[in-house]
Write a protein that holds these residues in place. Structure first.
Motif, PDB file in Angstrom:
ATOM      1  N   GLU A 167       0.826  -1.205   0.000  1.00  0.00           N
ATOM      2  CA  GLU A 167       0.000   0.000   0.000  1.00  0.00           C
ATOM      3  C   GLU A 167       0.861   1.257   0.000  1.00  0.00           C
ATOM      4  OE1 GLU A 167      -3.588   0.072   2.518  1.00  0.00           O
ATOM      5  OE2 GLU A 167      -2.858  -1.809   3.359  1.00  0.00           O
ATOM      6  N   LYS A 168       0.313   2.283  -0.610  1.00  0.00           N
ATOM      7  CA  LYS A 168       0.912   3.621  -0.653  1.00  0.00           C
ATOM      8  C   LYS A 168       2.374   3.553  -1.100  1.00  0.00           C
ATOM      9  CE  LYS A 168       0.563   8.103   1.550  1.00  0.00           C
ATOM     10  NZ  LYS A 168       0.258   8.867   2.768  1.00  0.00           N
ATOM     11  N   ASP A 221      -4.468  10.238   1.624  1.00  0.00           N
ATOM     12  CA  ASP A 221      -5.195   9.225   2.390  1.00  0.00           C
ATOM     13  C   ASP A 221      -4.196   8.262   3.027  1.00  0.00           C
ATOM     14  OD1 ASP A 221      -6.951   7.460   3.486  1.00  0.00           O
ATOM     15  OD2 ASP A 221      -7.693   6.647   1.592  1.00  0.00           O
ATOM     16  N   ARG A 223      -4.972   5.983   5.422  1.00  0.00           N
ATOM     17  CA  ARG A 223      -5.626   4.827   6.044  1.00  0.00           C
ATOM     18  C   ARG A 223      -5.276   3.533   5.319  1.00  0.00           C
ATOM     19  NH1 ARG A 223     -11.682   6.829   5.701  1.00  0.00           N
ATOM     20  NH2 ARG A 223     -10.859   7.288   3.619  1.00  0.00           N
ATOM     21  N   PRO A 224      -4.914   2.486   6.083  1.00  0.00           N
ATOM     22  CA  PRO A 224      -4.626   1.192   5.446  1.00  0.00           C
ATOM     23  C   PRO A 224      -5.913   0.501   5.016  1.00  0.00           C
ATOM     24  CG  PRO A 224      -4.447   0.998   7.826  1.00  0.00           C
ATOM     25  CD  PRO A 224      -4.688   2.452   7.537  1.00  0.00           C
ATOM     26  N   GLU A 226      -8.009  -2.636   5.078  1.00  0.00           N
ATOM     27  CA  GLU A 226      -8.169  -3.888   5.810  1.00  0.00           C
ATOM     28  C   GLU A 226      -9.101  -4.794   5.016  1.00  0.00           C
ATOM     29  OE1 GLU A 226      -6.447  -4.561   8.360  1.00  0.00           O
ATOM     30  OE2 GLU A 226      -5.635  -2.575   8.819  1.00  0.00           O
TER      31      GLU A 226
END
Length: 280
Positions: A167-168, A221, A223-224, A226
């Motif tokens: 992610e990211k 953003d 936020r991970p 899930e």
């Protein structure tokens, strides 16, 4: 006499006005010379990862009271320095936009400390239709086969699964372009990503066990995601059939013991050559 007095008063006023103008001009010049300093600005557009040449910067006057933090005031000290952010013409050169002294130019100059650059092959679909540009952030999805656990290898059946594994992730370059100022989409066949060593290992494994897709995400953003991953059953919303619990049959063996009690009188019976005994 009256006219002479008027002329004398006008002369005095003129001299006083001229003196005031001269004093004010001298004061403004002194204040101006004390409040102006020299700063280095870009003489032309400078791209990310480019070495600065003496012709690429120049010194200009700048109000001392509004100097940007970290501004460079010595143009000679910028020779050979490498930018880690692009500069536009007339923009002050800040130390925060330069790599450490001695760094060579190129893509390696813009990789953050502790990070690595890895390139993955993409197409117009995987590369988000060319919108995965340098400076943007993406998530990486792998589509592979998931083994069903709890069964011998000979009885396992594979099930397709898509799962976000990273992610990211910062996009450093697309093809050989590292410029982050352009917003026009570019369809390329390779994208270079900035990852940690652990993420580099995961990404290398992911592209060997399945196919990769890039998912463009909002840069602000944090936020991970899930998620448990998407499988065929969850995609088609098929009901999950619980495995039947094994039925244990208990066999009870009942032993009947018959006790025969013999009571009474036993009489011996002789019939020819045979001898029997009967009890009553």
């Amino acid at each position: 006499m009256k006219n002479l007095r008027i002329l004398f008063m006008l002369l005095i006023a003129t001299v006083a006005g001229l003196s005031a103008v001269m004093l004010a001009s001298r004061w403004l010049l002194q204040q101006g010379s004390n409040g102006i300093t020299k700063v280095a600005v870009a003489a032309a557009d400078i791209s990310l990862g480019q070495q600065i040449t003496p012709e690429a910067v120049k010194l200009v006057d700048w109000p001392a009271a509004s100097l940007p933090p970290g501004v460079v005031q010595d143009a000679a000290s910028l020779s050979g320095r490498v930018t880690k952010a692009s500069l536009t013409r007339g923009e002050p050169v800040l130390e925060s936009k330069l790599t450490p002294a001695g760094t060579k130019g190129g893509l390696s100059a813009v990789i953050a400390n502790g990070k690595r650059a890895i390139t993955v092959r993409v197409n117009d679909v995987v590369g988000v239709a060319g919108f995965a540009l340098p400076g943007s952030f993406v998530d990486i999805i792998v589509n592979t086969q998931k083994d069903k656990e709890g069964k011998p290898s000979a009885e396992r059946t594979d099930q397709s699964i898509s799962k976000i594994v990273l992610e990211k992730i910062l996009v450093l370059a697309v093809a050989q372009e590292v410029n982050r100022d352009e917003t026009k989409p570019k369809v390329v066949n390779a994208v270079t990503l900035e990852v940690s060593p652990d993420e580099a290992e995961k990404l290398d494994l992911a592209r060997s066990v399945g196919t990769l897709s890039l998912v463009l995400r909002n840069q602000m953003d944090p936020r991970p995601a899930e998620t448990a991953g998407a499988t065929k059953n969850s995609l088609l919303k098929e009901p999950v059939i619980a495995a039947a619990a094994p039925v244990t049959k208990t066999v009870q063996v009942v032993r009947h013991v018959a006790a025969k009690a013999f009571a009474g009188t036993c009489i011996g019976v002789i019939s020819g050559t045979q001898h029997n005994q009967e009890c009553f």
